[in-house]
Design a protein around this motif. Sequence first.
Motif, PDB file in Angstrom:
ATOM      1  N   VAL A 109       0.844  -1.191   0.000  1.00 44.43           N
ATOM      2  CA  VAL A 109       0.000   0.000   0.000  1.00 44.43           C
ATOM      3  C   VAL A 109       0.883   1.245   0.000  1.00 44.43           C
ATOM      4  O   VAL A 109       1.682   1.449   0.908  1.00 44.43           O
ATOM      5  CB  VAL A 109      -0.931   0.017   1.224  1.00 44.43           C
ATOM      6  N   LYS A 110       0.716   2.059  -1.017  1.00 48.50           N
ATOM      7  CA  LYS A 110       1.450   3.319  -1.111  1.00 48.50           C
ATOM      8  C   LYS A 110       0.688   4.468  -0.476  1.00 48.50           C
ATOM      9  O   LYS A 110       1.264   5.327   0.182  1.00 48.50           O
ATOM     10  CB  LYS A 110       1.729   3.631  -2.589  1.00 48.50           C
ATOM     11  N   ASP A 111      -0.639   4.488  -0.669  1.00 48.91           N
ATOM     12  CA  ASP A 111      -1.411   5.657  -0.252  1.00 48.91           C
ATOM     13  C   ASP A 111      -2.714   5.229   0.419  1.00 48.91           C
ATOM     14  O   ASP A 111      -3.417   4.332  -0.059  1.00 48.91           O
ATOM     15  CB  ASP A 111      -1.726   6.540  -1.464  1.00 48.91           C
ATOM     16  N   ILE A 112      -3.024   5.890   1.541  1.00 49.57           N
ATOM     17  CA  ILE A 112      -4.292   5.720   2.248  1.00 49.57           C
ATOM     18  C   ILE A 112      -5.057   7.016   2.058  1.00 49.57           C
ATOM     19  O   ILE A 112      -4.706   8.043   2.646  1.00 49.57           O
ATOM     20  CB  ILE A 112      -4.068   5.446   3.744  1.00 49.57           C
ATOM     21  N   ALA A 113      -6.094   6.993   1.208  1.00 51.82           N
ATOM     22  CA  ALA A 113      -6.814   8.217   0.882  1.00 51.82           C
ATOM     23  C   ALA A 113      -7.993   8.418   1.823  1.00 51.82           C
ATOM     24  O   ALA A 113      -8.716   7.475   2.154  1.00 51.82           O
ATOM     25  CB  ALA A 113      -7.297   8.169  -0.569  1.00 51.82           C
ATOM     26  N   PHE A 114      -8.182   9.674   2.236  1.00 50.27           N
ATOM     27  CA  PHE A 114      -9.295  10.052   3.097  1.00 50.27           C
ATOM     28  C   PHE A 114     -10.247  10.968   2.333  1.00 50.27           C
ATOM     29  O   PHE A 114      -9.810  11.886   1.622  1.00 50.27           O
ATOM     30  CB  PHE A 114      -8.810  10.823   4.334  1.00 50.27           C
ATOM     31  N   SER A 115     -11.534  10.736   2.493  1.00 52.93           N
ATOM     32  CA  SER A 115     -12.534  11.667   1.982  1.00 52.93           C
ATOM     33  C   SER A 115     -12.637  12.837   2.962  1.00 52.93           C
ATOM     34  O   SER A 115     -12.736  12.631   4.179  1.00 52.93           O
ATOM     35  CB  SER A 115     -13.885  10.970   1.846  1.00 52.93           C
ATOM     36  N   VAL A 116     -12.603  14.067   2.440  1.00 48.93           N
ATOM     37  CA  VAL A 116     -12.583  15.237   3.315  1.00 48.93           C
ATOM     38  C   VAL A 116     -13.626  16.258   2.877  1.00 48.93           C
ATOM     39  O   VAL A 116     -14.107  16.255   1.748  1.00 48.93           O
ATOM     40  CB  VAL A 116     -11.189  15.907   3.336  1.00 48.93           C
ATOM     41  N   ILE A 117     -13.952  17.144   3.812  1.00 48.45           N
ATOM     42  CA  ILE A 117     -14.786  18.314   3.551  1.00 48.45           C
ATOM     43  C   ILE A 117     -13.897  19.544   3.664  1.00 48.45           C
ATOM     44  O   ILE A 117     -13.113  19.663   4.599  1.00 48.45           O
ATOM     45  CB  ILE A 117     -15.946  18.392   4.562  1.00 48.45           C
TER      46      ILE A 117
END
Length: 381
Positions: A93-101
């Motif tokens: 895993v290279k990137d852990i993406a977060f959904s943001v406001i």
Amino acid sequence: MTYYTEKGEEPINGKIEYFDHLTFWVGNAKQAAQWYCTHFGFKPLCYKGLETGCRDIVSHVIKQNKIIFVLQSALDEKNEEMAKHLIKHGDGVKDIAFSVIDLVPLIEKIREKGGKIVKEPWTEKDDDGHVMMATVQTYGDTTHTLVERKNFNGLFLPNYKGALFQPEFFNELPAANLQFIDHVVGNQPDQMMVPVSDWYEKVLQFHRFWSVDDKEVHTKYSALRSIVVTNYEETLKMPLNEPAPGLRKSQIQEYIDYYGSAGVQHIALNSNNIIDSIESLKKRGLEFLKIPDTYYETLKEKLKTSKTKVKEDMNMLQKLKILVDYDENGYLLQIFTKCVQDRPTLFLEVIQRHNHQGFGAGNFKSLFEAIEADQQTRGNL
């Protein structure tokens, strides 16, 4: 084992909501995507590569309910970053993406707090709308991409097209019914767990949720310490592990040695019915760690005097080698795959919760012993 109730001040400069997706850098994205579809029950979602006009990186996106994995590979030798990453770490895993406001004020707050901005905010768009993103550095070579997608109605991200492969036999395999990413665990070198935890608290405005130390989690040979950090709403969990001194090499240190730095050790996927999920995954050919029958004999005796009652058939849990952890409020069920690549690094977990927000501390000893058995076969114990 400690639970923390202090959440700190609610962030006012943007908000991190939940896991958006995980990006894997692998040697062969098409084959890796098909492996996760075949064995884990994902379905192809969309694609970006030569056929869509992308000349440097190929991306296969797969999905299962709310879980999205992106498998990426370089298309030529010019991409030195991906080449060096694969040589050092192998697939992972290279990137852990977060959904943001509200990405812009959030990224400015991260900058103000000393976070390293790997890629400044940028916008991608197509006929379905536009998405704003930015990327920050976390532990090791791992990153977090922050994704604001309020103005986008497409499948995943702009400029992705329909999946490149859709084998009919995927529909003939039993459904795994995994629902969402429960937590993502990052292994840290010795004495780096607390600084990384502090980074999440300071830079991303996370707070501590749970922790254990090596007095609580150890076997005859090895031990670990763990801190779990979470966002303000506690909708995403990030356990951070480090090895503790022991008679032999712990599985945390084995990971560090083979991955080459801190990195994602395992991904926990939540199921509403773990028995059905594991029966399906075993039929799909997925391999899990083996737990001795003595574990279940001891467990049954302990549960006789517990206020907590496990609803599931204990004989079925034993047959499938599903672990049980419990306290006075409830229980969780969990099981761990073997490593999913040749290096003893990344593996996955399936978890079901019944009013229990822990991470299986009561099972760590049994889990460690099962992993140590595999370490022994690798000559790494």
